[in-house]
Write a protein that holds these residues in place. Structure first.
Motif, short mmCIF file in Angstrom:
data_model
loop_
_atom_site.label_atom_id
_atom_site.label_comp_id
_atom_site.label_asym_id
_atom_site.label_seq_id
_atom_site.Cartn_x
_atom_site.Cartn_y
_atom_site.Cartn_z
N HIS A 22 41.49 44.83 45.64
CA HIS A 22 42.43 43.99 44.19
C HIS A 22 41.83 45.63 43.05
O HIS A 22 40.49 44.93 42.86
N ALA A 23 43.06 46.06 42.63
CA ALA A 23 42.81 46.84 41.24
C ALA A 23 43.66 46.72 40.12
O ALA A 23 43.90 47.53 39.75
N ALA A 24 44.16 45.18 40.24
CA ALA A 24 45.48 44.66 39.08
C ALA A 24 44.66 44.75 37.94
O ALA A 24 44.28 45.29 37.32
N ARG A 25 44.13 42.64 38.19
CA ARG A 25 43.27 42.51 36.67
C ARG A 25 43.52 41.32 37.41
O ARG A 25 43.29 40.80 37.98
N GLY A 26 41.64 41.67 36.36
CA GLY A 26 40.44 40.47 37.16
C GLY A 26 41.54 38.30 37.49
O GLY A 26 41.04 38.10 38.19
N ALA A 27 42.25 38.26 36.10
CA ALA A 27 42.76 37.30 35.92
C ALA A 27 43.94 36.87 36.87
O ALA A 27 44.16 36.12 37.46
N PHE A 29 38.05 42.59 36.07
CA PHE A 29 37.50 40.78 36.46
C PHE A 29 37.41 40.65 35.37
O PHE A 29 37.87 41.38 34.74
N ALA A 30 37.56 38.93 35.27
CA ALA A 30 37.57 38.01 34.58
C ALA A 30 35.97 37.52 33.78
O ALA A 30 36.39 36.63 34.38
N PRO A 31 35.57 37.79 33.15
CA PRO A 31 35.61 38.51 32.12
C PRO A 31 35.21 40.15 32.51
O PRO A 31 34.19 39.90 33.24
N GLU A 32 35.29 41.64 32.43
CA GLU A 32 34.28 42.57 32.13
C GLU A 32 33.73 43.10 30.79
O GLU A 32 34.17 42.72 29.45
N PRO A 33 32.86 42.97 31.17
CA PRO A 33 31.90 43.87 32.23
C PRO A 33 32.05 42.33 33.22
O PRO A 33 31.27 41.42 32.31
N LEU A 34 31.82 41.83 34.20
CA LEU A 34 31.40 41.07 35.64
C LEU A 34 29.71 40.63 34.85
O LEU A 34 29.17 41.73 35.35
N PRO A 56 33.64 48.50 39.43
CA PRO A 56 33.30 48.21 37.79
C PRO A 56 34.61 49.33 36.54
O PRO A 56 34.36 50.07 35.64
N HIS A 57 36.08 48.24 37.22
CA HIS A 57 37.15 49.13 36.17
C HIS A 57 37.30 50.72 36.48
O HIS A 57 37.40 51.23 35.06
N VAL A 58 37.01 50.74 37.85
CA VAL A 58 37.23 52.96 37.54
C VAL A 58 38.40 53.38 39.05
O VAL A 58 38.20 54.74 38.74
N ALA A 59 38.84 52.57 38.86
CA ALA A 59 40.07 52.91 40.04
C ALA A 59 40.94 54.39 39.57
O ALA A 59 41.20 54.59 40.90
N ALA A 60 41.27 54.06 38.45
CA ALA A 60 42.63 55.24 37.88
C ALA A 60 42.10 54.95 36.28
O ALA A 60 42.08 53.65 35.50
#
Ligand code: NDP
Ligand code: OXD
Length: 309
Positions: free
Chosen positions: A221-226, A250-255, A271-275
């Protein structure tokens, strides 16, 4: 006539260099020292605006450096009547595909089991699976999902993809609309989520989606936490119906510290680093969009606000 950079100050020098490399004459200003508000025609923002953009009475357009504009669209300071463009950057697209392909291949080649075996000093050999035997599902066949699909197809994985409109992509069985979601998931052993976060997709990764997958399936899962109903994921892992999850958003970020994902043996947290958008490549569309905005033309990758992406 001026462009206002109102994204992360830490990246301002990189963006200025990339934009001025394309057109040294552009008047680029930086939030919050932008001079007269009436001189600003075009604003560059990140995932959200640092302040109220409605103060720029002569604003022609807004450009996000982020691919996903869900936070921006929820911002009351976003002028509702000005065109908004999201980022499509080939640098970002390539990194997302690297991230996803890396984790798909790690699963195919049993990375988690082999690492656990090494930790236990155990020699674990056995048969190897072929990509042809592993059905991959992709939720979202836009810029990112389509690039991931092209690379996974080249590697031999059978693919099923889901989007709002039907697609013709090599090697992808296409499903469209909510009524075809469950059919898309049948037999899928590895599910990738690359959807935008909208009213229609919030909470989509829930127990019904997990139940429709093959037993032991893996989520990337690399889209949005929610998009993710966390309790449903934890329950599916606990029940063994899912065997693993790789989660970048993640929701929220940082986890938050203490969140169960941090220590869950079957969850990989990144940590939201996919791209991330790269100024060197992303600046091309920004300068093109500035020129389009000044000429009164539609923007490249203009967001359809009625659809939320
Ligand atoms: P696109 O807008 O190009 O693609 C979105 C895809 O989702 C399209 O195929 C669209 O269908 C489909 N879709 C949208 N709504 C629905 C729905 N209700 N039902 C079914 N399908 C739907 O986006 P990108 O590929 O550029 O980016 C996707 C997301 O990835 C971003 O919004 C962002 O949240 C996330 N992202 C995450 C990053 C990270 O580092 N983790 C980095 C960059 C982006 P259709 O084609 O029919 O319109
Ligand atoms: C994006 C992101 O949307 O980094 O660009 O998530």
């Amino acid at each position: 006539m001026a462009i206002l950079y109102a994204d992360d100050p830490a990246d301002a020098a990189d963006w200025a260099k990339a934009i001025h490399a394309l057109d040294p004459a552009l008047d680029l200003r930086f939030w919050p020292d932008f001079g007269a508000a009436g001189e600003i025609d075009f604003v560059i923002v990140g995932s959200k605006a640092p302040g109220d953009l409605r103060q720029f009475a002569n604003l022609r357009a807004i450009q996000s450096t982020w691919a996903g504009v869900n936070l921006l669209l929820g911002d009351v300071g976003l002028p509702p009547d000005r065109p908004l463009a999201r980022m499509v950057d080939r640098g970002l697209t390539v990194s997302m595909t690297e991230y996803v392909v890396f984790h798909v291949l790690d699963h195919l080649r049993e990375g988690p089991r082999l690492r656990a075996a090494q930790r236990a000093h155990r020699w674990l050999d056995g048969p190897q699976r072929s990509p042809r035997s592993l059905s991959v599902g992709i939720l979202g066949l836009g810029v990112l999902g389509a690039d991931v699909a092209a690379k996974l197809h080249a590697l031999g994985f059978p693919l099923r993809g889901w989007s709002r409109s039907r697609k013709e992509l090599p090697g992808v069985t296409s499903f469209a609309g909510r009524e075809q979601l469950t059919a898309c998931l049948a037999g899928v052993e590895l599910l990738i989520c690359l959807l935008p976060l909208t009213d229609d997709t919030r909470g989509i990764l829930d127990h019904t989606v997990f139940a429709a997958l093959a037993p032991g399936a893996v989520l990337i899962h690399a889209a949005r936490g929610a998009h993710l109903v966390e309790a449903d994921l934890l329950a599916a892992l606990e029940a063994g119906h899912l065997s693993r999850a790789v989660i970048d958003v993640f929701a929220p970020e940082p986890l938050p510290a203490g969140h169960p994902f941090w220590r869950h043996p079957a969850v990989t947290v990144t940590p939201h680093v996919a791209a991330i958008t790269r100024a060197g490549t992303g600046a091309e569309d920004i300068v093109a969009n500035y020129r389009r905005a000044m000429a009164g033309q539609p923007l490249i990758n203009q967001v359809d606000r009625s659809q939320g992406y």
